[in-house]
Design a protein around this motif. Structure first.
Motif, mmCIF file in Angstrom:
data_model
loop_
_atom_site.group_PDB
_atom_site.id
_atom_site.type_symbol
_atom_site.label_atom_id
_atom_site.label_comp_id
_atom_site.label_asym_id
_atom_site.label_seq_id
_atom_site.Cartn_x
_atom_site.Cartn_y
_atom_site.Cartn_z
ATOM 1 N N VAL A 28 20.084 28.661 -2.709
ATOM 2 C CA VAL A 28 19.949 27.651 -1.655
ATOM 3 C C VAL A 28 19.390 28.246 -0.369
ATOM 4 O O VAL A 28 19.464 27.628 0.705
ATOM 5 N N GLY A 29 18.847 29.473 -0.474
ATOM 6 C CA GLY A 29 18.114 30.013 0.671
ATOM 7 C C GLY A 29 18.658 31.264 1.324
ATOM 8 O O GLY A 29 18.035 31.788 2.255
ATOM 9 N N ALA A 30 19.794 31.780 0.893
ATOM 10 C CA ALA A 30 20.314 33.015 1.493
ATOM 11 C C ALA A 30 19.434 34.189 1.099
ATOM 12 O O ALA A 30 19.020 34.311 -0.059
ATOM 13 N N ARG A 31 19.185 35.073 2.054
ATOM 14 C CA ARG A 31 18.296 36.203 1.804
ATOM 15 C C ARG A 31 18.892 37.490 2.366
ATOM 16 O O ARG A 31 19.634 37.476 3.357
ATOM 17 N N GLU A 32 18.539 38.605 1.735
ATOM 18 C CA GLU A 32 18.934 39.923 2.233
ATOM 19 C C GLU A 32 18.001 40.306 3.377
ATOM 20 O O GLU A 32 16.853 40.678 3.159
ATOM 21 N N LYS A 35 18.739 38.507 9.294
ATOM 22 C CA LYS A 35 18.914 37.159 9.817
ATOM 23 C C LYS A 35 20.252 36.568 9.369
ATOM 24 O O LYS A 35 20.784 36.896 8.311
ATOM 25 N N ASP A 36 20.768 35.662 10.172
ATOM 26 C CA ASP A 36 22.049 35.019 9.919
ATOM 27 C C ASP A 36 21.909 33.959 8.831
ATOM 28 O O ASP A 36 21.154 32.990 8.983
ATOM 29 N N ASN A 37 22.636 34.147 7.734
ATOM 30 C CA ASN A 37 22.614 33.198 6.618
ATOM 31 C C ASN A 37 23.706 32.141 6.708
ATOM 32 O O ASN A 37 23.928 31.399 5.746
ATOM 33 N N ALA A 38 24.421 32.068 7.835
ATOM 34 C CA ALA A 38 25.586 31.190 7.913
ATOM 35 C C ALA A 38 25.241 29.736 7.614
ATOM 36 O O ALA A 38 26.016 29.032 6.949
ATOM 37 N N ALA A 39 24.112 29.251 8.082
ATOM 38 C CA ALA A 39 23.785 27.831 7.917
ATOM 39 C C ALA A 39 23.676 27.451 6.447
ATOM 40 O O ALA A 39 24.220 26.419 6.019
ATOM 41 N N VAL A 56 31.491 28.965 -4.554
ATOM 42 C CA VAL A 56 30.281 29.438 -3.890
ATOM 43 C C VAL A 56 30.180 30.928 -4.184
ATOM 44 O O VAL A 56 31.082 31.702 -3.833
ATOM 45 N N VAL A 57 29.106 31.325 -4.837
ATOM 46 C CA VAL A 57 28.969 32.682 -5.359
ATOM 47 C C VAL A 57 28.048 33.503 -4.461
ATOM 48 O O VAL A 57 26.937 33.073 -4.119
ATOM 49 N N VAL A 58 28.536 34.703 -4.101
ATOM 50 C CA VAL A 58 27.703 35.684 -3.399
ATOM 51 C C VAL A 58 27.347 36.755 -4.418
ATOM 52 O O VAL A 58 28.211 37.524 -4.858
ATOM 53 N N PRO A 59 26.084 36.837 -4.850
ATOM 54 C CA PRO A 59 25.703 37.832 -5.857
ATOM 55 C C PRO A 59 25.541 39.212 -5.238
ATOM 56 O O PRO A 59 25.667 39.388 -4.023
ATOM 57 N N ALA A 60 25.250 40.201 -6.059
ATOM 58 C CA ALA A 60 25.038 41.557 -5.572
ATOM 59 C C ALA A 60 23.933 41.565 -4.516
ATOM 60 O O ALA A 60 22.914 40.894 -4.658
ATOM 61 N N GLY A 61 24.176 42.308 -3.448
ATOM 62 C CA GLY A 61 23.228 42.376 -2.342
ATOM 63 C C GLY A 61 23.965 42.331 -1.023
ATOM 64 O O GLY A 61 25.178 42.139 -0.976
ATOM 65 N N LYS A 62 23.233 42.522 0.084
ATOM 66 C CA LYS A 62 23.826 42.509 1.414
ATOM 67 C C LYS A 62 23.293 41.309 2.185
ATOM 68 O O LYS A 62 22.083 41.181 2.392
ATOM 69 N N PHE A 63 24.230 40.457 2.622
ATOM 70 C CA PHE A 63 23.871 39.204 3.279
ATOM 71 C C PHE A 63 24.584 39.112 4.621
ATOM 72 O O PHE A 63 25.805 39.135 4.693
ATOM 73 N N MET A 80 30.654 41.840 -7.935
ATOM 74 C CA MET A 80 30.582 43.278 -7.718
ATOM 75 C C MET A 80 29.220 43.661 -7.146
ATOM 76 O O MET A 80 28.182 43.220 -7.646
ATOM 77 N N GLY A 81 29.231 44.440 -6.085
ATOM 78 C CA GLY A 81 27.992 44.833 -5.421
ATOM 79 C C GLY A 81 27.566 43.895 -4.314
ATOM 80 O O GLY A 81 26.596 44.166 -3.609
ATOM 81 N N ALA A 82 28.309 42.804 -4.129
ATOM 82 C CA ALA A 82 27.987 41.859 -3.058
ATOM 83 C C ALA A 82 28.664 42.278 -1.761
ATOM 84 O O ALA A 82 29.815 42.712 -1.760
ATOM 85 N N THR A 83 27.952 42.121 -0.647
ATOM 86 C CA THR A 83 28.515 42.399 0.676
ATOM 87 C C THR A 83 28.115 41.302 1.644
ATOM 88 O O THR A 83 26.932 40.981 1.775
ATOM 89 N N LEU A 84 29.108 40.723 2.302
ATOM 90 C CA LEU A 84 28.852 39.856 3.445
ATOM 91 C C LEU A 84 29.043 40.679 4.712
ATOM 92 O O LEU A 84 30.091 41.297 4.902
ATOM 93 N N LEU A 85 28.038 40.681 5.584
ATOM 94 C CA LEU A 85 28.075 41.437 6.826
ATOM 95 C C LEU A 85 28.219 40.478 7.997
ATOM 96 O O LEU A 85 27.404 39.553 8.160
ATOM 97 N N GLY A 86 29.249 40.678 8.811
ATOM 98 C CA GLY A 86 29.451 39.817 9.966
ATOM 99 C C GLY A 86 28.315 39.954 10.965
ATOM 100 O O GLY A 86 27.894 41.068 11.309
ATOM 101 N N TYR A 87 27.825 38.829 11.447
ATOM 102 C CA TYR A 87 26.722 38.827 12.400
ATOM 103 C C TYR A 87 27.212 39.373 13.739
ATOM 104 O O TYR A 87 28.152 38.851 14.340
ATOM 105 N N PRO A 88 26.588 40.444 14.247
ATOM 106 C CA PRO A 88 27.122 41.125 15.444
ATOM 107 C C PRO A 88 26.663 40.500 16.756
ATOM 108 O O PRO A 88 25.905 41.090 17.525
ATOM 109 N N ASP A 89 27.149 39.291 17.016
ATOM 110 C CA ASP A 89 26.822 38.596 18.264
ATOM 111 C C ASP A 89 28.011 37.694 18.594
ATOM 112 O O ASP A 89 28.299 36.742 17.867
ATOM 113 N N THR A 90 28.704 37.979 19.689
ATOM 114 C CA THR A 90 29.923 37.226 19.994
ATOM 115 C C THR A 90 29.649 35.743 20.221
ATOM 116 O O THR A 90 30.518 34.905 19.971
ATOM 117 N N THR A 91 28.449 35.388 20.674
ATOM 118 C CA THR A 91 28.156 33.971 20.910
ATOM 119 C C THR A 91 28.179 33.173 19.616
ATOM 120 O O THR A 91 28.464 31.967 19.624
#
Length: 457
Positions: A28-32, A35-39, A56-63, A80-91
């Motif tokens: 549905v459009g999430a990419r490594e 950029k913020d994939n939250a939407a 909702v499945v997060v496959p292997a990769g960094k998002f 396994m191998g999937a990582t969600l990375l928090g977007y580093p912007d307090t706003t």
């Protein structure tokens, strides 16, 4: 009876979500990328929830993702191998402050939920809050630092197998929730202040087979004014921390009831980026230490009742057992504050300080019915006769930690003051150096029994 037990076990193991709809976020459009994939991820969560539930499945990769609001019936599954990375912007986290009863919470979460039910986060992947990023480097306003999980007023939560790391604040908070199951997770968080492992102020909670390696308190039960934190089971966990390993407190306005904590390993944290206790405190005999292995603290007018801690193996601790009742805040409970029915058993500990075990109240506020059995403690020793005459401050309104009573206690093994009805059976102390302090000191106590002999009437 055996068939009934098997059925119950199967029911407990069932996932807390319903439905069969699955959405892979990359479809549905999430990419490594950076950029913020939250939407797009949020859109998938909303769709699955609206269809009655699913995954909702997060496959292997960094998002990379900003905050995500988990909705009823949704399992967020990290392969396994999937990582969600928090977007580093307090706003980005301004929308992740829960608004309840017309008030906006000071806390925010990378993954958050309010008044949802049957929600889950599972899988062998990783959620990395990127809490060490310069965007989150502020000590004075922790509200601008998001937790990884923030769940409030939710029912039936499952968190299983995931790795949580590098939170900007507490790693996970379950507040005013009912029915929480946390199992098989790994927490590693040493990148910022207040990096607790897990914080619980909910009811009907089971935490099992988890590993916590964190800067601040590892397993922490807190107490809201409106509702007791009760019916809590924590078992088969490993804790590594620079603060307290097992802690009830510090927040203790409401209280705890029916808590069982067992089969816990306690050791020093893998990193110490902030505390450095040996450079700040007298008598610390190791460079990295845990403050207290077991800390039970009622200082804000709440209660602690029917608390059972058993089968704990500790090393690298300053104070193995710290039980404290005080008046930091005035009680608002009908009948006032109390602490009673505390049982601690089958503990082995290696201490690295002269801040001995202690059970203390303050004048007019007495813990009671405390049971200690089968406890074996090895301490550094080295106390002098003069140390045995030290005055211990009441510290009625102080933050409740071991050092507030003094960096060297007058008792080599156990200091008891303003306490009634303490029963000690087979509690043994060993010292690496000779210690001239009395082994046990009591002050303003009633009915203290050691190995069947009443030492205080």
């Amino acid at each position: 009876m055996k068939k009934l037990f098997i059925l119950v076990a199967i029911l407990i193991g069932l996932p807390a979500f319903a439905g069969s709809r699955n959405i892979d976020i990359t479809k549905v459009g999430a990419r490594e990328s950076n950029k913020d994939n939250a939407a797009v991820i949020q859109k998938a969560i909303d769709k699955v929830s609206s269809l009655g539930g699913g995954t909702v499945v997060v496959p292997a990769g960094k998002f990379v993702t900003g905050p995500l609001e988990l909705k009823s019936g949704v399992e967020l599954h990290l392969e396994m191998g999937a990582t969600l990375l928090g977007y580093p912007d307090t706003t980005a986290y301004r929308k992740a402050h829960i608004v309840a009863d017309g008030k906006k919470s000071k806390d925010s979460g990378l993954i958050f939920a309010y008044q949802q039910e049957n929600i889950a986060v599972t899988g062998l992947g990783t959620i990395d809050g990127q809490g060490g990023h310069v965007a989150f480097k502020t000590k004075v306003d922790p509200g601008n630092r998001p937790m990884i999980f923030l769940f409030r007023d939710c029912k039936n939560i499952v968190v299983k197998d995931v790795t949580l790391q590098n939170s900007a604040h507490w790693t996970q908070l379950y507040t005013k929730c009912q029915g929480v199951r946390v199992s098989g997770i790994k927490v590693y968080s040493h990148c910022n202040y207040n990096n607790d492992g897990i914080d619980i102020e909910s009811s009907d909670v089971v935490v099992t087979n988890c590993m916590f390696d964190c800067e601040d308190d590892a397993i922490c039960l807190k107490a809201l004014p409106e509702k007791l934190c009760e019916n809590i089971t924590v078992s088969n966990c490993v804790t590594a921390t620079n603060c307290n390993a097992i802690k009830l407190g510090t927040a203790s306005v409401g209280g705890w009831k029916n808590v069982s904590i067992s089969n816990i390993t306690v050791r020093r944290a893998s990193e110490d980026n902030f505390r450095r206790w040996q450079t700040k405190l007298q008598g610390i005999t190791a460079p990295v230490t845990v403050i207290s292995g077991i800390a039970i603290e009622v200082v804000d007018g709440g209660i602690a009742e029917n608390i059972n801690v058993s089968n704990v193996a500790m090393t690298d601790v300053q104070t193995p057992i710290f039980i404290r009742m005080a008046r930091r805040h005035k009680s608002s409970r009908p009948g006032g504050s109390h602490m009673r029915g505390i049982t601690i058993s089958n503990v082995t500990a290696v201490s690295e300080s002269m801040m001995s075990c202690s059970i203390t109240g303050v004048p007019g506020l007495y813990p009671e019915n405390i049971y200690l059995s089968n406890i074996d403690i090895t301490a550094p020793g080295g106390g002098t006769a003069e140390d045995g005459l030290r005055e211990v401050p009441e510290a009625e309104k102080s933050y409740p930690e071991n050092r507030k009573l003094g960096q060297i206690l007058p008792a080599g093994g156990l200091y008891i003051r303003h306490v009634n009805n303490v029963y000690i059976d087979n509690m043994r102390f060993h010292f690496r150096k000779p210690d001239a302090r009395p082994l046990i000191i009591t002050d303003d106590c009633k009915n203290i029994v050691v190995d069947g002999e009443k030492i205080v009437e």
